[in-house]
Design an enzyme around this catalytic site. Structure first.
Site, PDB file in Angstrom:
ATOM      1  N   CYS A  55      -3.511   6.128  -8.869  1.00 49.83           N
ATOM      2  CA  CYS A  55      -3.163   4.984  -9.726  1.00 49.83           C
ATOM      3  C   CYS A  55      -1.922   4.258  -9.204  1.00 49.83           C
ATOM      4  CB  CYS A  55      -2.910   5.480 -11.146  1.00 49.83           C
ATOM      5  SG  CYS A  55      -1.529   6.628 -11.253  1.00 49.83           S
ATOM      6  N   ALA A  58       1.208   6.335  -8.961  1.00 53.12           N
ATOM      7  CA  ALA A  58       1.225   7.201  -7.774  1.00 53.12           C
ATOM      8  C   ALA A  58       1.675   6.411  -6.557  1.00 53.12           C
ATOM      9  CB  ALA A  58      -0.159   7.801  -7.535  1.00 53.12           C
ATOM     10  N   ARG A  89       4.250  15.387  -1.912  1.00 52.73           N
ATOM     11  CA  ARG A  89       3.748  14.474  -0.890  1.00 52.73           C
ATOM     12  C   ARG A  89       4.317  14.704   0.498  1.00 52.73           C
ATOM     13  NH1 ARG A  89       3.843   9.337   0.720  1.00 52.73           N
ATOM     14  NH2 ARG A  89       1.760   8.732   1.362  1.00 52.73           N
ATOM     15  N   HIS A 187       2.251   0.183  -4.666  1.00 54.78           N
ATOM     16  CA  HIS A 187       3.039  -0.131  -3.471  1.00 54.78           C
ATOM     17  C   HIS A 187       3.644  -1.527  -3.616  1.00 54.78           C
ATOM     18  CE1 HIS A 187      -0.274   2.389  -1.288  1.00 54.78           C
ATOM     19  NE2 HIS A 187       0.596   3.186  -1.866  1.00 54.78           N
TER      20      HIS A 187
END
Lengths: 537, 462
Positions: A55, A58, A89, A187
């Protein structure tokens, strides 16, 4: 055994009609005899489909903000979102000042039912106060989770009040999970705000050393960024900032001082590179530090850009010495890998980059795709003007950079820029399709059903993907490698990374474990002899 | 490591968490749903939720964890998720062909108030297929609450009292434990020759064998027939109050199956209690093989007591597991100084009881004063340890950062364990599980003693 349109249709025929119609637009078989092959990308996943996508949160907190080590990242929401994006991550970070390295901390407002009913702004304010008291960071980020936007918490107002109270920058990111259609939305949300509010706020007018560059879209997974920096420093470059692997708030503030921006992950950050060019006059170069050839080409392109004799000589010297060191080792692994086939499905740009490494090892990529890319990542930047904005991307705040009158400076003359553009990918990316062989398959937002079907049809020797696929593939007896987390190995970038990758996937092929899948009793009858009327003889 | 954590403890009143020791309800619901045979868990929310839960479960079990999502966009958040859920139901049954679809909600769909029950009723579902759901708001409780809620949904949707007389059969609700633990509990019950239904049962689902073929729905899991039949059982054994008592209570209310709420059978006392309850409820003598196992355990405890007796320990994790571990380390003569769970602890009046009361009661019995906290976080635990160091830290993978920062031996138990393998196959429950725990505790302590010993003090025999 290859794939053709008829076989592809057979796979798609198993879908309900609506799904079939949709998925058909996300898949094509590469043909170089046609000028363009359009793919649908960055559109909604169909409900009920087992997708690999995540999503906006994230993408924002998990990918872009999380790696910035000297900011405290507060997640405003119920506990899960903060928890899952905590140390998962592999964006490594180290700091000279351990008291200002918050990379191993997870801070969440842990919203409860009463916060949902009465609003969570007060709680968020209190958590910021506590963070200031305990950690005293130079800056804070606030990331929203789904309920925040729904209940109407005004995070921006909380951030503004906290800035006034504490005298540090508090950035608010409305990256609710339902925004956009994938991580990509996050992003954008993260990067736009970094562009608007952080980059260029540093006091430096000039970089402290020669050949200053920014490395954009490098998240230092498994130490990739460190390997790239090692090479760049050896050649004589000065890395101003990395966005955002092992990144620092202080460094990003001064990102305007770079003479060139390198773009590693095109998907997550190309728009920021464009904005940096508009605002400060700094061109960007598409690089690819995955693979030996990609690394060499990127280094040579950088040298062409800076056009400095000493730098060019040093570039060649470093390339020569690195090659002399790694080639004999790499050759050993080629023997294990040659002739094998691969599927390569990763998030944004790695689905393309790693094909180079495969190719250098003699492995052919039969299928590739991205989880959250846009059309330009498949088809090249020339399609950007033709991409239609739909309702799902309209709700992501747009930021337009303007010229910074004080700091804008042409780094190379317009004539020189044009000359360079003919030789190196300055502001250019041709997309995944360009590099793929005819007959190979390109799939956007590959899902579980298609994964199984394509594996059955093409039987690749290795499938590189993420953790959700990994064990599905291995159960089929196929070598599987995570290219999000590198199976906890790495780095895979640069010269050392190429060797490490070759070693790791060779290990996957060479592991004795595959020989044990069939138990010995499956191939041998229990009793030798013949059955007669009286019984077993 | 964790250099920003100060030793000095200042009271935190915000209600926020720093380095949490819990996660949200939906992941527990997803895990529970995997324990139904041929079931596909479905996350009604944004894609990210489903992705995160699958990732975390997959990392813990190192096995496929399949689940689908309603793929919310901003539009569905504004207009409601009914259309997305109905489309999901159609697509899931058409493409992935499960027998059961088990839907859980998320903070998103709870906040907008989607009425999942009504949506399911108006969805097209084939006669031989089943859709169940649980409400699992992420802003209430923890992953343990979510596990409990999905297990409750199995009861509310399926359990039926269809016989005039109860069957001589036990329902075993194992709680949020590993498939290896579920197998071991089943072995104990089987060896007592008692008919049983375990639900949920993830053994054979998330520890499936390598055969060269991927099975979307492996052989394990409680069948729908079994779930229906739980209403006919003579007794429900809820192992672990936080994860299992609510579904057992519901079975009692719904089908008149009495419930016995026991501790997760970790260690000798809790295992004794489980076997005694079975023995007395079903009039079955404890078989010789279990008596021998128990004897072996006591033998080991006696032989090696000097390895661990008097050692101080900090324990954190999920409440049922931590309760069991605390009881067992007390049986070993160890001294728990810090005991913490992230899950909110209920209160003395609630059905689940109070975690803090339970632990304090045990500690009081042993004459130990300790820090005990529910709804705590690992920042607090770390500060406690800085102020009062321990010989051993027991907890899930997240504890490794504290263990490194404070240079203390660390033993991984619970969920999630993301950095070691095999743990999910081997039990910590029952007498054999207790032996394994002793081995882990002793190894952690003795490896450290060996590492730290001077050459002249380095011993061959210990």
């Amino acid at each position: 055994m290859g794939m053709n349109e008829a076989k592809l249709q057979e796979i798609l025929d198993q879908y309900p009609a609506k799904v079939q119609k949709n998925r058909k637009k996300h898949i094509f078989i590469k043909r170089s005899d046609v000028e363009s092959q359009q793919i649908e990308a960055n559109t909604r996943t169909i409900p009920g489909i087992i997708t690999n996508r995540g999503c906006a949160y994230a993408g924002c907190k998990g990918v872009v903000l999380g790696p910035i080590k000297d900011m405290v990242h507060i997640v405003h929401g119920p506990i899960g979102c903060g928890y899952y994006a905590w140390n998962t991550r592999r964006n490594k970070a180290k700091s000279d000042d351990p008291k200002q390295n918050f990379i191993n901390y997870c801070i969440s407002t842990d919203m409860q039912e009463s916060d949902i009913v009465f609003g969570g702004e007060k709680k968020l304010t209190k958590v910021i106060d506590e963070v200031m008291e305990i950690f005293n960071p130079k800056a804070i980020t606030l990331s929203a989770t789904c309920p925040v936007g729904l209940i109407g918490d005004d995070m921006g107002a909380v951030a503004k009040a906290a800035e006034a109270k504490h005298g540090v920058q508090v950035l608010s990111f409305s990256c609710e999970g339902y925004k956009g259609v994938s991580q990509s939305a996050g992003h954008h949300i993260a990067n736009n705000i970094l562009m608007e509010k952080v980059i260029g706020t540093g006091e430096q007018e000039e970089a402290p050393a020669k050949f200053p560059i920014n490395l954009l879209g490098e998240y230092n997974i498994g130490g990739d960024g460190w390997e790239v920096e090692r090479i760049l420093k050896e050649i004589g470059y000065h890395v101003v900032s990395v966005m955002t692997g092992d990144g620092s708030y202080e460094a990003i503030k001064n990102a305007h001082t770079a003479e060139l921006n390198l773009v590693q992950c095109h998907r997550s950050i190309n728009y920021i590179a464009e904005m940096l060019e508009t605002k400060y006059g700094t061109p960007w170069l598409k690089v690819n530090f995955i693979g030996i050839e990609g690394t060499i080409e990127s280094l040579r392109n950088m040298a062409l850009y800076f056009d400095n004799k000493e730098l060019t000589l040093k570039t060649e010297a470093v390339i020569a010495s690195e090659l002399a060191r790694i080639e004999p080792i790499f050759e050993q692994y080629k023997k294990i890998c040659a002739g094998k086939t691969a599927f390569c499905f990763v998030g944004g740009s790695r689905g393309h980059h790693f094909q180079n490494l495969f190719s250098e090892l003699g492995i052919e990529t039969l299928l590739a795709g991205y989880e959250f890319a846009h059309r330009d990542d498949y088809e090249g930047r020339e399609v950007i003007p033709t991409i239609k904005t739909d309702a799902d991307s309209k709700n992501i705040p747009h930021y337009t950079a303007e010229v910074d009158e004080k700091r804008f400076r042409l780094k190379v003359s317009p004539e020189k820029l044009e000359e360079l553009k003919a030789k190196i990918p300055l502001g250019e990316y041709k997309g995944m399709r360009f590099d793929m062989k005819d007959g190979s398959i390109i799939v956007d937002d590959l899902n579980h059903f298609e994964t199984e079907e394509f594996i059955k049809a093409l039987k690749p020797d290795i499938f590189t993907s993420g953790i959700k696929d990994k064990y599905v593939i291995q159960k089929m007896g196929i070598n599987s490698k995570q290219l999000h987390s590198y199976d906890y190995s790495g780095p895979y970038a640069g010269f050392n990374g190429a060797v490490k990758f070759a070693e790791d996937i060779s290990m996957g092929f060479a592991s004795p474990t595959w020989n044990f899948i069939t138990p010995p009793w499956k191939n041998q009858p229990l009793l030798e002899g013949s059955v007669t009327e009286e019984g077993v003889a | 490591m964790l250099d920003c954590t100060p030793k000095e403890i200042t009271e935190r009143k915000s209600g926020g968490m720093i380095n949490p020791a819990k996660t949200c309800q939906p992941i527990g619901a997803m895990y529970a749903a995997l324990g139904i045979h041929k079931c596909l868990p479905h996350s009604h929310g944004s894609q990210g939720c489903c992705s995160y839960h699958r990732m975390h479960l997959t990392r813990h079990f190192r096995d496929p964890v399949m689940a689908s999502t309603s793929c919310f966009t901003e539009g569905s958040s504004v207009f409601g998720g009914g259309a997305n859920l109905k489309a999901s139901i159609q697509n899931v049954f058409h493409i992935y062909k499960p027998d059961v679809m088990a839907i859980h909600t998320t903070c998103l769909t709870e906040t907008i108030g989607d009425d999942v029950s009504s949506i399911i009723k108006t969805a097209e579902v084939a006669a031989d297929k089943l859709v169940i759901h649980a409400n699992t708001p992420s802003y209430v409780g923890s992953h343990i609450t979510g596990f409990s809620n999905m297990t409750k949904a199995m009861v509310s949707y399926l359990a039926k009292n269809t016989l005039p007389k109860k069957k001589e059969q036990a329902n075993i609700i194992p709680g949020f434990v590993n498939p290896g633990d579920m197998r071991e509990i089943k072995r104990l019950v089987q060896s007592m020759d008692i008919e049983y239904i375990m639900f949920p049962d993830t053994s054979g689902v998330v520890d499936s064998p390598m055969t060269g073929e991927f099975q979307m729905y492996p052989e394990g899991g409680t069948t729908v027939e079994q779930l229906k039949d739980t209403g006919n059982s003579q007794l429900s054994l809820a192992l672990g109050r936080f994860a299992s008592s609510d579904p057992a209570d519901l079975l009692n209310k719904q089908c008149g199956v009495p419930a016995a709420v026991l501790k997760t059978p970790i260690g000798i006392k809790a295992t004794d209690a489980l076997l005694m309850t079975l023995r007395n409820s079903f009039a079955r003598e404890i078989p010789k093989e279990l008596e021998i196992e128990r004897g072996q355990l006591v033998d080991i405890m006696t032989d090696t007591h000097f390895h661990f007796h008097g050692k101080t320990v900090a324990i954190f994790g999920d409440p049922d597991i931590v309760t069991g571990l605390t009881e067992f380390v007390l049986s070993l003569g160890m001294v728990p100084l810090h005991v913490l769970t992230g899950t909110p602890g209920g209160s003395s009046n609630s059905a689940a009881g109070s975690f803090e009361d339970d632990i304090n009661e045990m500690l009081k019995g042993a004459g130990i004063e300790a820090n005990v906290k529910s709804a705590g976080d690992l920042f607090t635990l770390h500060q406690w340890i800085k102020n009062q160091p321990v010989d051993l830290l027991i907890g899930n993978t997240y504890g490794k950062y504290i263990a490194r920062a404070e240079d203390i031996p660390f033993m991984r138990v619970g969920f999630p364990i993301l950095d070691r393998s095999v743990h999910s196959y081997l039990p910590i429950v029952g007498y054999q599980g207790a032996m394994r725990l002793i081995e882990m505790i002793s190894n952690a302590l003795l490896d450290r003693a060996d590492r730290d010993a001077k050459d002249e003090d380095f011993e061959l025999v210990m």
